[in-house]
Design a protein around this motif. Structure first.
Motif, PDB file in Angstrom:
ATOM      1  N   VAL A 169      38.758 199.540  26.530  1.00  0.00           N
ATOM      2  CA  VAL A 169      38.685 199.120  25.138  1.00  0.00           C
ATOM      3  C   VAL A 169      40.087 199.243  24.548  1.00  0.00           C
ATOM      4  CG1 VAL A 169      37.637 199.615  22.895  1.00  0.00           C
ATOM      5  CG2 VAL A 169      36.303 199.918  24.985  1.00  0.00           C
ATOM      6  N   CYS A 181      42.823 197.586  17.648  1.00  0.00           N
ATOM      7  CA  CYS A 181      43.125 196.371  16.898  1.00  0.00           C
ATOM      8  C   CYS A 181      44.642 196.284  16.661  1.00  0.00           C
ATOM      9  CB  CYS A 181      42.370 196.357  15.571  1.00  0.00           C
ATOM     10  SG  CYS A 181      42.896 197.604  14.372  1.00  0.00           S
ATOM     11  N   THR A 204      43.191 204.118  20.903  1.00  0.00           N
ATOM     12  CA  THR A 204      41.936 203.382  20.981  1.00  0.00           C
ATOM     13  C   THR A 204      40.775 204.181  20.404  1.00  0.00           C
ATOM     14  OG1 THR A 204      42.742 202.282  22.965  1.00  0.00           O
ATOM     15  CG2 THR A 204      40.387 202.186  22.572  1.00  0.00           C
ATOM     16  N   CYS A 251      40.985 204.167  16.621  1.00  0.00           N
ATOM     17  CA  CYS A 251      40.692 202.836  16.082  1.00  0.00           C
ATOM     18  C   CYS A 251      39.210 202.485  16.170  1.00  0.00           C
ATOM     19  CB  CYS A 251      41.517 201.801  16.844  1.00  0.00           C
ATOM     20  SG  CYS A 251      41.175 200.078  16.389  1.00  0.00           S
ATOM     21  N   ARG A 252      38.668 202.525  17.372  1.00  0.00           N
ATOM     22  CA  ARG A 252      37.322 201.990  17.604  1.00  0.00           C
ATOM     23  C   ARG A 252      36.192 202.965  17.291  1.00  0.00           C
ATOM     24  NH1 ARG A 252      38.359 196.770  17.220  1.00  0.00           N
ATOM     25  NH2 ARG A 252      39.929 196.114  18.727  1.00  0.00           N
ATOM     26  N   LYS A 312      36.102 203.056  13.373  1.00  0.00           N
ATOM     27  CA  LYS A 312      35.086 202.012  13.625  1.00  0.00           C
ATOM     28  C   LYS A 312      35.583 200.610  13.279  1.00  0.00           C
ATOM     29  CE  LYS A 312      31.124 205.070  13.232  1.00  0.00           C
ATOM     30  NZ  LYS A 312      31.674 206.334  12.810  1.00  0.00           N
ATOM     31  N   HIS A 313      36.838 200.320  13.628  1.00  0.00           N
ATOM     32  CA  HIS A 313      37.382 198.990  13.393  1.00  0.00           C
ATOM     33  C   HIS A 313      36.717 197.991  14.325  1.00  0.00           C
ATOM     34  CE1 HIS A 313      41.392 200.762  11.706  1.00  0.00           C
ATOM     35  NE2 HIS A 313      40.393 200.833  10.842  1.00  0.00           N
ATOM     36  N   GLY A 314      36.290 196.877  13.777  1.00  0.00           N
ATOM     37  CA  GLY A 314      35.648 195.825  14.555  1.00  0.00           C
ATOM     38  C   GLY A 314      36.525 194.604  14.737  1.00  0.00           C
ATOM     39  N   ASP A 348      41.061 192.676  19.318  1.00  0.00           N
ATOM     40  CA  ASP A 348      42.083 193.503  19.946  1.00  0.00           C
ATOM     41  C   ASP A 348      43.474 193.000  19.578  1.00  0.00           C
ATOM     42  OD1 ASP A 348      39.867 194.594  21.153  1.00  0.00           O
ATOM     43  OD2 ASP A 348      40.301 193.754  23.133  1.00  0.00           O
ATOM     44  N   SER A 363      35.841 195.453  21.295  1.00  0.00           N
ATOM     45  CA  SER A 363      34.971 196.227  20.399  1.00  0.00           C
ATOM     46  C   SER A 363      33.512 195.791  20.537  1.00  0.00           C
ATOM     47  CB  SER A 363      35.430 196.104  18.950  1.00  0.00           C
ATOM     48  OG  SER A 363      35.305 194.783  18.503  1.00  0.00           O
TER      49      SER A 363
END
Length: 122
Positions: free
Chosen positions: A53, A56, A66, A69-70, A74-76, A79, A86
């Motif tokens: 993963v 962004c 990572t 971020c993810r 919880k960034h959707g 990439d 994501s």
């Protein structure tokens, strides 16, 4: 590292353990148990290195990892390289907590009865 079925299985375990910790708001270095029973010391680092993963573009430019971020933010967004990794996390956020990990591990890598997870779910 070699790929194949074992690597994909391990990748799923790492993602599941990382999402489990994120959903419980545990964002520090937490140990996790792999499918082979071995305990690894840091799910956050394993997620960033082995889950496949990517962060962004904004997080990449701010040198955020990572996991941050993810799972923490919880960034959707797509990439940084235009991919959509994501989307691979979505099914893990829909799963019940008890299906995300093999067996809980206490901080310090000790065995756990699983009661800690159950207490925090309620």
């Amino acid at each position: 590292e070699e790929g194949g079925e074992i690597a994909e299985k391990m990748k799923g375990v790492i993602i599941g353990a990382a999402v489990h910790n994120a959903r419980l708001h545990k964002h520090d270095s937490v140990p996790f148990r792999a499918f082979n029973g071995e305990i690894y010391p840091n799910v956050c680092k394993a997620f960033s290195v082995y889950a496949g993963v990517k962060p962004c573009k904004k997080c990449k430019s701010h040198k955020q990892g990572t996991y941050h971020c993810r799972l923490r933010r919880k960034h959707g967004d797509v990439d940084f390289d235009g991919g959509s990794s994501s989307n691979a996390l979505a099914p893990f956020f829909d799963m019940p907590l008890n299906q995300l990990i093999i067996k809980p591990v206490k901080k310090g890598g000790k065995e756990s009865s699983g009661q800690e997870t159950k207490k925090q779910e309620t």
